[in-house]
Scaffold this motif. Structure first.
Motif, mmCIF file in Angstrom:
data_model
loop_
_atom_site.group_PDB
_atom_site.id
_atom_site.type_symbol
_atom_site.label_atom_id
_atom_site.label_comp_id
_atom_site.label_asym_id
_atom_site.label_seq_id
_atom_site.Cartn_x
_atom_site.Cartn_y
_atom_site.Cartn_z
ATOM 1 N N TYR A 159 66.791 -17.924 -26.499
ATOM 2 C CA TYR A 159 65.514 -17.949 -25.800
ATOM 3 C C TYR A 159 64.476 -18.573 -26.717
ATOM 4 C CZ TYR A 159 61.331 -16.456 -23.414
ATOM 5 O OH TYR A 159 60.130 -16.450 -22.771
ATOM 6 N N ALA A 204 60.996 -19.126 -27.836
ATOM 7 C CA ALA A 204 59.670 -18.535 -27.705
ATOM 8 C C ALA A 204 58.596 -19.560 -28.072
ATOM 9 C CB ALA A 204 59.557 -17.302 -28.586
ATOM 10 N N GLY A 206 53.505 -12.311 -23.871
ATOM 11 C CA GLY A 206 54.858 -12.851 -24.032
ATOM 12 C C GLY A 206 54.878 -14.313 -24.404
ATOM 13 N N ALA A 207 53.700 -14.865 -24.723
ATOM 14 C CA ALA A 207 53.646 -16.290 -25.020
ATOM 15 C C ALA A 207 54.374 -16.604 -26.327
ATOM 16 C CB ALA A 207 52.194 -16.740 -25.131
ATOM 17 N N LYS A 220 52.786 -15.130 -29.451
ATOM 18 C CA LYS A 220 51.744 -14.956 -30.459
ATOM 19 C C LYS A 220 52.273 -14.152 -31.650
ATOM 20 C CE LYS A 220 49.078 -12.908 -27.394
ATOM 21 N NZ LYS A 220 49.927 -13.013 -26.191
ATOM 22 N N THR A 221 52.938 -13.064 -31.332
ATOM 23 C CA THR A 221 53.471 -12.231 -32.409
ATOM 24 C C THR A 221 54.522 -12.999 -33.204
ATOM 25 O OG1 THR A 221 53.036 -10.250 -31.128
ATOM 26 C CG2 THR A 221 54.646 -10.061 -32.910
ATOM 27 N N THR A 222 55.339 -13.739 -32.494
ATOM 28 C CA THR A 222 56.347 -14.561 -33.153
ATOM 29 C C THR A 222 55.692 -15.536 -34.120
ATOM 30 O OG1 THR A 222 57.640 -14.400 -31.117
ATOM 31 C CG2 THR A 222 58.291 -16.095 -32.697
ATOM 32 N N GLU A 267 46.453 -8.370 -32.183
ATOM 33 C CA GLU A 267 45.813 -7.501 -31.197
ATOM 34 C C GLU A 267 45.351 -6.189 -31.845
ATOM 35 O OE1 GLU A 267 47.943 -7.192 -27.548
ATOM 36 O OE2 GLU A 267 48.584 -9.277 -27.616
ATOM 37 N N LYS A 289 67.191 -8.327 -20.237
ATOM 38 C CA LYS A 289 66.916 -8.187 -21.665
ATOM 39 C C LYS A 289 66.815 -6.726 -22.061
ATOM 40 C CE LYS A 289 64.698 -12.576 -22.475
ATOM 41 N NZ LYS A 289 63.721 -13.287 -23.255
ATOM 42 N N GLN A 341 63.800 -6.983 -27.169
ATOM 43 C CA GLN A 341 63.712 -8.443 -27.046
ATOM 44 C C GLN A 341 62.434 -8.866 -26.334
ATOM 45 O OE1 GLN A 341 67.531 -8.838 -25.058
ATOM 46 N NE2 GLN A 341 68.347 -9.885 -26.864
ATOM 47 N N LEU A 342 61.595 -7.909 -26.026
ATOM 48 C CA LEU A 342 60.367 -8.228 -25.299
ATOM 49 C C LEU A 342 59.161 -8.136 -26.222
ATOM 50 C CD1 LEU A 342 60.885 -6.192 -22.031
ATOM 51 C CD2 LEU A 342 61.640 -8.504 -22.556
ATOM 52 N N SER A 343 58.114 -8.837 -25.845
ATOM 53 C CA SER A 343 56.856 -8.704 -26.576
ATOM 54 C C SER A 343 56.205 -7.378 -26.192
ATOM 55 C CB SER A 343 55.935 -9.856 -26.215
ATOM 56 O OG SER A 343 55.368 -9.637 -24.945
ATOM 57 N N GLY A 358 53.320 -6.627 -24.850
ATOM 58 C CA GLY A 358 52.762 -6.600 -23.499
ATOM 59 C C GLY A 358 53.846 -6.522 -22.442
ATOM 60 N N MET A 359 54.956 -7.187 -22.709
ATOM 61 C CA MET A 359 56.052 -7.157 -21.735
ATOM 62 C C MET A 359 56.652 -5.754 -21.655
ATOM 63 S SD MET A 359 57.696 -10.783 -22.872
ATOM 64 C CE MET A 359 58.992 -11.082 -21.688
ATOM 65 N N SER A 413 47.760 -3.758 -23.809
ATOM 66 C CA SER A 413 48.374 -4.854 -24.554
ATOM 67 C C SER A 413 48.612 -6.106 -23.734
ATOM 68 C CB SER A 413 49.701 -4.389 -25.150
ATOM 69 O OG SER A 413 49.472 -3.391 -26.098
#
Ligand SMILES: Nc1ncnc2c1ncn2[C@@H]1O[C@H](COP(=O)(O)OP(=O)(O)OP(=O)(O)O)[C@@H](O)[C@H]1O
Ligand SMILES: Nc1ncnc2c1ncn2[C@@H]1O[C@H](COP(=O)(O)OP(=O)(O)OP(=O)(O)O)[C@@H](O)[C@H]1O
Ligand SMILES: [Mg+2]
Ligand SMILES: [Mg+2]
Lengths: 286, 282, 258, 315, 286
Positions: free
Chosen positions: A37, A39, A60-61, A63-65, A179, E149, E153-155, E157-158, E183
């Motif tokens: 996936y 990101a 989920g864009a 940003k954290t990554t 955040e 998922k 594996q999620l952000s 906010g997700m 979030s």
């Protein structure tokens, strides 16, 4: 270093030279094979010394990554991050991060004060100064009374403020915040925003600040980087030329503030694939 | 900010009564713990006596609880018993401490480094199943039959469970906690004592509880086989003299030692690992 | 480093360590005439003699069978008992000292009731193996359930995930990393007990072989048995890890240690 | 344990005493060691003896070789196995015989028996085919003795199943029907006979030479070479102590109570073995040959070379 | 039940009769002895059937504590919570909670879809319907693509949206939400707000909604309960008489909205002891 600046369309040659942080064609793919996936598709931007860059983008864009790659906590799949001209390999000194997952970044076995003091002890700050910095930071985030409590005895917002206090007490040269004010009330949030601006001015911190609050992004920023939905790219970089020092009332009353706000809002909203919008129009709730 | 507005007065006004209340609470908690302990042991006694009465365990070869109590009373008046007890305890503690000193750091390292994990895996897994009794002649040949041999064997036996538990514990550490340590530039010392050890401590403390019992058992077993002074030797003598009640009384004593040892570890655990129970662990 | 290369390095490390150690042993023991330290070449020769023949079937396989049976019983009792005890405050408090007591009982005491109740055959040995192996599993299960994250517990309660569902969907998966630590500890204990249980009432088996070789000062034979035991331990661990990696995949991945 | 009795005052000066640890088992066979200590016999020979109690030969021989226990009691078969394996063990003196070389004792019952349950249909070793006998350890003196007893009694020991079970467990296993016969010795013999067990053989006296020389005191050649005096003194002392134990039976039985947990009654009732420090080469050779026959030894053993300069019984 | 209504100053007798939830003089003290800490001093308010009550208050006020008491997850130290007239003892059926600690309320060993389906399976919803409700809920929160998922594996906010989807798919009669949108980005947040309103209308859910966003509190609410700083009391209850259905643009343009917003803001800010203000003026950042 000037040879690198040609790759940045948005940043002119002159400023590129002063960039302390340089994100170059960063890509990040989680997993491999059929479950891979992507990101981050292709992220490039620079941060000048003592600049405050805010990053906004949908949930989920990536940003954290992105932040983890900048911090050196995660290896990018492609591209690179340059710090003071040399590629980031692992974590550097003088860097602090406020994680989105603040609850997990506090050490539940230590008291609040100990949590804040730990990085200072690691940096061999003398005991007296450490003590003083911890107290000042905890007071600044309004938690002077909670210093002997354990994290699990605090509310969510209080835990988040401990994480912020820890980062500020550390007086990093580069501070990455993910955040950081998500769980605090409006009043406290405004105070914390000003606290960050003040700390930046006082200690000359370079800041990358992730937020999903567009007002906040504009209010704090020298520049706003807008990410597209995943696989993320930089959909726009917005220069924020609001006068310094900022003020919660005066700055937000400025017409430029309104314009910038609207501009960033549109930039974030301008998603090629408006999934969320679809969802609310087609879905019945559950 | 908001939380600094806690009114200090309500708590200070009742300070003295609070202190009193806290003390009496501690007392009550101790009482309660003792009651549960007594209840548990009573349960065991009832089960045993029941089995003897019902003939599940023939009374000729399994003394009933009254016989055991009589044997204990006799033992308690016997000086050699106390010396044996002291010897066994000493070996157990020394063995456990020795095991912990090596096993916990090693376990942490193995849990955190795949390279170390893979380079040690074969050796560890190869030696782990070798029973200490099989090594007794070798160890005796090298170290003789003194306290050091006994301690070494006990430590060796306790070492492996503790390594495994610590390895699992150090793998359970939250990655965000580790990332935090990394960004703030924690050195190895602080990383170990500030993050890895406390985070892994729920697993480690369980390991210590397992190993404490193993240590005790091996101390007793080597005392029986090698003949170093201790409870094991007393058991051996009683067994060879067909003194059933004394033998079972001594065996039960090791069981009680086990309870005490476990209680000790749990007391430490409840201080160090409280965070896990109260909401930290995920 | 690419994933494939990393795998290669790890495999090399895993294989290289024993090879280096064996080579060292071979060299250091080659000229030895001591009864207690026979040359590795002699041990290797005995190993082939002993275990590439009839003894493998008549000694090794029955031992292995008993060990696995005892272990399996310990797993069932440890997980089920640990769950029951872990879920109930009263059970936890009431059995606590009793469990510590039983855990610390020397083998001499186990034997008599075991022989009386189960005789001198396989059942008795399996029971003794199970008795010793059950404690790490039991303790880890109890502690794992006891330390369940409060938010998870609250989620179960709110969404009425009750009874067996709560157990299977929430409680046990949540405690599973702990339970596996216990299973792993017990696996080696089972092998140790393979030998110990054959100290008495035995007429054959790998443990009997090792102990017999030991009392007759047949050190090369003893080592040949111990090496088989060690190899068995390693093989079982590999199998164990294989299963664990699959069952706890979510765990290792979420901890970044996959 | 008790202090030396005041009767033996003709001892060497206290300052010249050599301290040694002697490995023992917690059984009646080592009575002379305790007699020697309590009667001051060791002191008289310049030795300060500390007994070290172990479970069996497995740990005792290595501890002798290592040196922390210079001299140990051991059963002769263990000694023979070690000697045959080339371990540097040295035979010092015999410890006990299963009965007096000059004929059966007048004891109420034998010290060592092969027994079946009171109501068992098995009344002879001939009926043991396919049956299970419990002995205290496999491939040791007891297996040898029982096999021999079965074979000389007209049975066939190769058809019997042997099972190692601690002596203390044997009677229970017999009554529970878990085994068909048990080989035991004191103090379990006394208890078994009280329970009504049937005697079907006397393993330790069913040899060609009934007074079997089945246990000895052992040291390492290294220690013997380095401390010839100590070894000599020990041999002399244990010889004297054995004789004392034979001749002062009532007093010796009291000594039993100091190092075992025997009940006072048992200490009176059990049958004591014959304490003798001189070896009997003929008996030992018979044991060695039987050990070879029953594959307890893997090669023949010439007893005279094993005995070396140890004192032998003059018949 | 009418005999109880006298204790509620703000709620008139008539509405009290219809209250499905009744919080009466609730107090909560954590710990005991010298470390005792009173989070809730005296909280009383009622919630009518199908009402949407939002709770605002400063960080650490005791909002989460209050919610846990209402849910029956925590025993109050004093006072009581009545549900349909009878005191709450333990957790009731038909109640759903979105925890502030959303990340830990998801089961890491199950996929997103399985996490959402779990309560439905426990409630014995037939498989086909369960399947359908899960898909609809995940689509509604914009996570249709993430159904297979695992939570890690999620952000952030997700993950939060998964927790929301789970609560909505459950179709509870009473839904308690603890800062559920903390979030997520502004756009998604607006969509989720409307999703909650829609679900309420569609399934007649009674909602207690904790937020620190005053706009959100007013936009969603029938009534806003404002908590004071700890030890918390109800400092004010504000009726929100904005027309239904609400609309992100139209409603927020109404002058009443502005008034209410300002009113609630002042109510929150009106703290007897404004320490935070002090902190930012006296403290140097760390
Ligand atoms: N460990 C992982 N494995 C697989 N995919 C992941 C992992 N972590 C994140 N992702 C995916 O990468 C994408 C970006 O995640 P990231 O956490 O960077 O988003 P974000 O912008 O910080 O979102 P939010 O505002 O919700 O925190 C998400 O779609 C997420 O599903
Ligand atoms: N387990 C606990 N032990 C002791 N004190 C606690 C505990 N949980 C919460 N508290 C205290 O109670 C007060 C209220 O906490 P609560 O979590 O209810 O606040 P909140 O209003 O939800 O705050 P936030 O908006 O930051 O989430 C806080 O001051 C906190 O320190
Ligand atoms: Mg994020
Ligand atoms: Mg809260």
């Amino acid at each position: 270093m000037s040879m690198l600046s040609t790759v940045h369309a948005e940043v002119d040659k002159e400023t590129a030279v002063q960039n302390i942080l340089e994100v170059e064609h960063l890509t990040k793919t989680y997993g491999a094979g059929s479950t891979a996936y992507t990101a981050l598709a292709d992220i490039s931007f620079g941060v000048r010394s003592q600049e405050l860059v805010t990053v906004v983008g949908p949930s989920g864009a990536g940003k954290t990554t992105l932040l983890k790659c900048i911090a050196g906590l995660m290896e990018p799949s492609g591209g690179q991050v340059l710090f003071e001209g040399s590629p980031v390999r692992g974590v550097r000194k003088g860097l602090a991060v406020v994680f989105q997952d603040y609850a997990r970044s506090l050490y539940p076995w230590f008291s609040v004060a100990r949590n804040v003091a730990l990085p200072l002890a690691a940096a061999k700050v003398p005991r007296a100064e450490r003590e003083e910095r911890v107290s000042t930071a905890l007071e600044a985030v309004g938690l002077a009374a909670a210093r002997h409590k354990k994290p699990y005895q605090l509310s969510g917002g209080m835990q988040q403020r401990v994480a912020i206090a820890r980062a500020l007490a550390y007086r990093p040269s580069v501070l990455l915040m993910d955040e950081p004010f998500a769980s605090v009330d409006a009043q406290t949030r405004a105070e914390l925003e000003d606290l960050v601006l003040k700390a930046r001015a006082e200690f000359g911190i370079t800041l990358v600040f992730i937020t999903h609050d567009i007002d906040e992004a504009v209010y704090l920023a020298d520049r706003v980087v807008v990410l597209s939905p995943p696989p993320a790219r930089v959909s726009e970089t917005v220069q924020v030329a609001l006068p310094m020092p900022r003020d919660q009332i005066a700055t937000k009353e400025l017409p430029e503030f309104g314009h910038l706000r609207a501009h960033v809002y549109r930039a974030v909203k301008n998603r090629p694939d408006d999934v969320a919008g679809q969802a609310t129009t087609t879905a019945t709730a559950s | 900010m908001t939380t600094s507005t806690i009114d200090p007065h309500p708590s200070t006004q009742v300070m003295s009564t609070d202190a009193l209340r806290a003390a009496s609470q501690t007392r009550r908690r101790l009482m309660r713990n003792a009651l549960w302990g007594v209840g548990s042991i009573a349960l065991g006694a009832v089960l045993w006596q029941g089995a003897v009465w019902l003939g599940v365990l023939p009374a000729r070869y399994f003394p009933g609880v009254p016989d055991l109590v009589r044997a204990w009373v006799e033992l308690f008046g016997d000086e050699t018993f106390w010396m044996a007890l002291g010897n066994t305890l000493l070996t157990t503690f020394l063995g456990l401490a020795l095991a912990a000193v090596f096993a916990i750091p090693l376990g942490i390292l193995i849990g955190r480094s795949v390279y170390l994990f893979h380079s040690t895996q074969f050796v560890l897994e190869f030696f782990r199943p070798i029973p200490v009794v099989a090594l007794i002649p070798l160890v005796v040949l090298i170290m003789g039959i003194g306290v050091d041999a006994k301690t070494f064997l006990a430590a060796l036996a306790a070492f492996f469970p503790l390594v495994v538990q610590t390895t699992y514990g150090s793998r359970s550490v939250d990655p965000v906690a580790l990332d935090t340590a990394a960004t703030y530039g924690f050195g190895p010392f602080r990383r170990l004592f500030g993050v890895l050890l406390p985070a892994a401590s729920p697993y480690i403390m369980t390991g210590v509880r397992i190993s404490a019992a193993v240590c005790l058992l091996v101390s007793v077993a080597t005392e029986i086989i090698v003949g170093s002074p201790g409870l094991g030797q007393s058991i051996l003598i009683a067994e060879n003299s067909n003194a059933l009640d004394v033998m079972y009384a001594l065996i039960a004593m090791t069981g009680f030692l086990g309870i005490g040892l476990n209680g000790l570890v749990v007391a430490v655990e409840s201080r160090t690992v409280r965070w896990a129970r109260e909401g930290g662990a995920s | 480093m690419t994933a494939a290369r990393r795998k290669g390095v790890l495999l090399t490390l895993e294989v290289a360590t024993p090879v280096v150690l064996l080579a060292l042993w071979w060299v250091l023991s080659s000229g030895s005439t001591s009864t207690f330290n026979p040359p590795l070449s002699e041990i290797a020769q005995r190993f082939v003699q002993n275990w590439f023949g009839e003894l493998f079937v008549t000694y090794f396989l029955p031992s292995l069978g008993r060990t696995l049976a005892g272990y399996a019983i310990a797993v069932v009792i440890g997980v089920v008992g640990g769950t029951v005890i872990g879920l109930s405050y009263v059970a936890r408090r009431l059995t606590g000292p009793l469990v510590s007591f039983l855990r610390s009982i020397p083998g001499a005491a186990l034997l008599a009731p075991a022989v009386t109740l189960l005789g001198v055959g396989d059942a008795m040995k399996i029971a003794i193996i199970a008795f010793v192996c059950v404690w790490p599993i039991l303790l880890n299960t109890i502690d794992g359930i006891d330390e369940m994250a409060p938010t998870q517990r609250n989620t179960d309660r709110i969404f009425q995930v009750n009874g067996m569902r709560r157990l299977m969907w929430s409680t046990l998966p949540g405690a599973s990393p702990r339970i596996f630590a216990g299973l792993r500890t017990s696996l080696a204990l089972a092998l140790i007990m393979l030998v110990i249980s054959e100290m008495i009432a035995s007429t054959g088996g790998l443990g009997y072989f090792i102990l017999q070789a030991q009392t007759t000062f047949d050190v090369a034979d003893m080592w040949s048995g111990i090496i088989l035991l060690g190899l068995l331990g390693y093989a079982l661990t590999l199998a164990f890890t294989f299963i664990e990696r699959r069952v706890l995949r979510w765990y290792f991945e979420s901890k970044g240690t996959a | 344990s008790g202090s030396p009795s005041s009767g033996s005052s003709n001892s060497a000066g206290a300052g010249e005493l050599t301290s040694i640890t002697v490995g023992v088992l917690p059984i009646v066979d080592v009575l002379p060691v305790y007699v020697g200590i309590q009667e001051g016999i060791f002191k008289k020979h310049g030795l300060e003896v500390t007994p070290s109690v172990a479970q069996g030969g497995a740990a005792l021989i290595p501890s002798v070789l290592q040196g922390s226990v210079p001299i140990t009691f051991t059963n002769t078969i263990s000694h023979m196995i070690a000697y045959n394996k080339g371990l540097p063990v040295k035979y010092l003196a015999s410890a006990v015989y299963s009965e007096s070389p000059s004929g059966p004792s007048s004891a109420d019952h034998p010290a060592s028996i092969l027994a079946t349950a009171p109501d068992s249909p098995i009344t002879s070793v001939k009926q043991l085919a396919g049956k299970t006998i419990s002995i205290n350890a496999l491939k040791g003196i007891q297996e040898l003795a029982v096999r021999n007893a079965v074979d000389v009694g007209g049975g066939d020991s190769s058809t019997v199943k042997f099972l190692a079970l601690p002596l203390q467990q044997a009677q229970g296993a017999l009554e529970a029907g878990r085994v068909d016969a048990i080989s035991i010795n004191e103090p379990f013999t006394t208890a078994a006979l009280k329970a009504g067990d049937q005697i079907i053989a006397h393993p330790f006296t069913d040899f060609k030479i009934p007074a079997a020389d089945y246990a000895d005191y052992t040291t390492s050649t290294k220690y013997a070479d380095a401390h010839p005096d100590v070894v000599k003194n020990f041999t002399a002392a244990i010889t004297e102590a054995s004789e004392w134990a034979r001749t002062h039976e009532a007093a010796a039985r009291k000594v039993l109570l100091t190092y075992t947990k025997l009940s006072a009654q048992d200490a009176q009732e059990i049958t004591l073995p014959y304490y003798e420090a001189q070896a009997d080469p003929a008996s030992l050779q018979e044991l060695a040959d039987l050990a070879l026959k029953y594959k307890i030894l893997d090669k023949p053993l010439d007893v005279t070379s094993m005995l070396g300069d140890a004192a032998v019984l003059q018949k």
